[in-house]
Motif scaffolding. Sequence first.
Motif, PDB file in Angstrom:
ATOM      1  N   PHE A 279       2.037   8.507  -0.932  1.00 40.75           N
ATOM      2  CA  PHE A 279       2.038   9.389   0.235  1.00 40.75           C
ATOM      3  C   PHE A 279       3.339  10.161   0.273  1.00 40.75           C
TER       4      PHE A 279
ATOM      5  N   GLY B 156       1.234   3.530   2.244  1.00 42.04           N
ATOM      6  CA  GLY B 156       1.879   3.777   3.543  1.00 42.04           C
ATOM      7  C   GLY B 156       3.130   2.930   3.718  1.00 42.04           C
ATOM      8  N   VAL B 157       3.041   1.674   3.294  1.00 43.94           N
ATOM      9  CA  VAL B 157       4.195   0.774   3.398  1.00 43.94           C
ATOM     10  C   VAL B 157       5.292   1.209   2.423  1.00 43.94           C
TER      11      VAL B 157
ATOM     12  N   LEU C  37      -2.456   7.851   7.264  1.00 47.29           N
ATOM     13  CA  LEU C  37      -3.816   7.419   7.630  1.00 47.29           C
ATOM     14  C   LEU C  37      -3.881   7.013   9.104  1.00 47.29           C
ATOM     15  N   VAL C  38      -2.762   6.556   9.644  1.00 52.72           N
ATOM     16  CA  VAL C  38      -2.700   6.268  11.085  1.00 52.72           C
ATOM     17  C   VAL C  38      -2.638   7.590  11.857  1.00 52.72           C
TER      18      VAL C  38
ATOM     19  N   CYS D 265       0.864  -1.179   0.000  1.00 54.98           N
ATOM     20  CA  CYS D 265       0.000   0.000   0.000  1.00 54.98           C
ATOM     21  C   CYS D 265       0.904   1.233   0.000  1.00 54.98           C
TER      22      CYS D 265
ATOM     23  N   CYS E 276      -8.531   1.541   6.508  1.00 51.29           N
ATOM     24  CA  CYS E 276      -7.945   2.305   5.396  1.00 51.29           C
ATOM     25  C   CYS E 276      -8.320   1.707   4.040  1.00 51.29           C
ATOM     26  N   TYR E 277      -8.109   2.518   3.006  1.00 54.49           N
ATOM     27  CA  TYR E 277      -8.473   2.112   1.646  1.00 54.49           C
ATOM     28  C   TYR E 277      -7.775   0.802   1.263  1.00 54.49           C
ATOM     29  N   ALA E 278      -6.511   0.632   1.716  1.00 56.31           N
ATOM     30  CA  ALA E 278      -5.732  -0.537   1.310  1.00 56.31           C
ATOM     31  C   ALA E 278      -6.323  -1.809   1.916  1.00 56.31           C
ATOM     32  N   THR E 279      -6.733  -1.717   3.179  1.00 54.59           N
ATOM     33  CA  THR E 279      -7.356  -2.863   3.855  1.00 54.59           C
ATOM     34  C   THR E 279      -8.677  -3.208   3.169  1.00 54.59           C
TER      35      THR E 279
ATOM     36  N   THR F 131      -6.616   0.583  11.676  1.00 53.73           N
ATOM     37  CA  THR F 131      -6.809   0.749  10.223  1.00 53.73           C
ATOM     38  C   THR F 131      -6.892  -0.566   9.457  1.00 53.73           C
ATOM     39  N   THR F 132      -6.438  -1.673  10.075  1.00 52.92           N
ATOM     40  CA  THR F 132      -6.267  -2.908   9.302  1.00 52.92           C
ATOM     41  C   THR F 132      -7.199  -4.030   9.751  1.00 52.92           C
TER      42      THR F 132
ATOM     43  N   ALA G 257      -0.666  -5.935   2.721  1.00 54.36           N
ATOM     44  CA  ALA G 257      -0.214  -4.606   2.277  1.00 54.36           C
ATOM     45  C   ALA G 257       1.276  -4.372   2.488  1.00 54.36           C
TER      46      ALA G 257
ATOM     47  N   CYS H 138       2.316   6.043   8.848  1.00 52.17           N
ATOM     48  CA  CYS H 138       1.409   6.220   7.707  1.00 52.17           C
ATOM     49  C   CYS H 138       0.469   7.401   8.001  1.00 52.17           C
TER      50      CYS H 138
HETATM   51  S1  SF4 Z   1      -2.347  -0.660   5.581  1.00 49.33           S
HETATM   52 FE1  SF4 Z   1      -3.405   1.320   5.461  1.00 49.33          FE
HETATM   53  S2  SF4 Z   1      -2.922   2.355   7.385  1.00 49.33           S
HETATM   54 FE2  SF4 Z   1      -1.441   0.660   7.150  1.00 49.33          FE
HETATM   55  S3  SF4 Z   1       0.310   1.570   6.139  1.00 49.33           S
HETATM   56 FE3  SF4 Z   1      -1.019   0.789   4.520  1.00 49.33          FE
HETATM   57  S4  SF4 Z   1      -2.342   2.536   3.916  1.00 49.33           S
HETATM   58 FE4  SF4 Z   1      -1.398   3.003   5.895  1.00 49.33          FE
END
Ligand code: SF4
Length: 314
Positions: free
Chosen positions: A309, A22-23, A106-107, A20, A203-206, A173-174, A274, A104
């Motif tokens: 990001f 964030g990662v 989003l966190v 994702c 989050c969108y990725a989850t 978020t996950t 992710a 991240c």
């Molecule tokens: S899984 Fe979601 S909250 Fe976690 S790092 Fe990825 S985008 Fe960010």
Amino acid sequence: MSSSISQPKEIHLAATQGFCAGVASAIEVVELALKKFGSPLYVRHHIVHNTMVIMDLEAKGVVFIECLDEVPSGEVVIFSAHGTSPEQYGLAKQRGVRVIDATCPLVTKVHRAAMRFSERGVQTILIGHKGHQELIGTSGYVDQNLLFVVENIKDVDQLDIAQDRPVGYLTQTTLSVSDTKGIIERLKQRFPHIQSASKSQICYATQNRQDAVLELARFCDVIIVCGSPHSSNSNRLKERAEQEGVQSYIIDMADELQAEWLTDKQCIGVTSGASVPKKIVDQTVSRIQSFYPETSLFEYENKETGINFPIPAL
Ligand code: SF4
């Protein structure tokens, strides 16, 4: 191999999988910091929950620590994508250690929502996995007198919360989208005036990865999830497939995949969490094809392309 056993015919890759935003940005922060500061480079907690990523970074000179006492004064420390409590930022300052923050964004949004609740005296229920790094970090942004943590509906039933004071909830978020829905419904039954942040914190990725595994579960006989055992979002993918009645296995590395898992299966789904490098998915597909060379590979358009990001200043 016995000719009486039917062979898998198709491998389907989940439409959305792999890193994702964030990662990807957290790993990039570490790579850039290695270039700028050299090794050893200290990172508090595993930057993301994936064994291959951690091993690769360790080989480049990253030292993963849990306690800031392990970082010499004057050095740099990177805080992981999962988020870190304010207490740790204070400790770093006290010790003369410079923090580069790979949390991240989003966190970080969840941290801000937690602080807003506490400023307004809202009793805050965090929905998440006790002991998970993200939940530990977010808990630190809540006034400890107002903090409650729940993992499941049973925990909700046991909450001892003042009914005459405001109450709100936030989530990790996950989490599993479907499990969280049930917990929130129960919270709303118990606390009809419960507040939430304006948007879901899952989050969108989850969400996208759970949707994609659900799609695979519609037609696959077995689903292989690439992901480390301690990766929350990877484990949720396995659970999601199993909730749909499809046998699922989680593997950290491709060589963990067993040929007998695929015996008598016609259609194999492959997905990843992710924090999983694409290399592991590719190696998993190669391993399946080494057992069953006649399988065809099907891939789908990934709707997540182009999401990035910002990288913090080093
Ligand atoms: S899984 Fe979601 S909250 Fe976690 S790092 Fe990825 S985008 Fe960010």
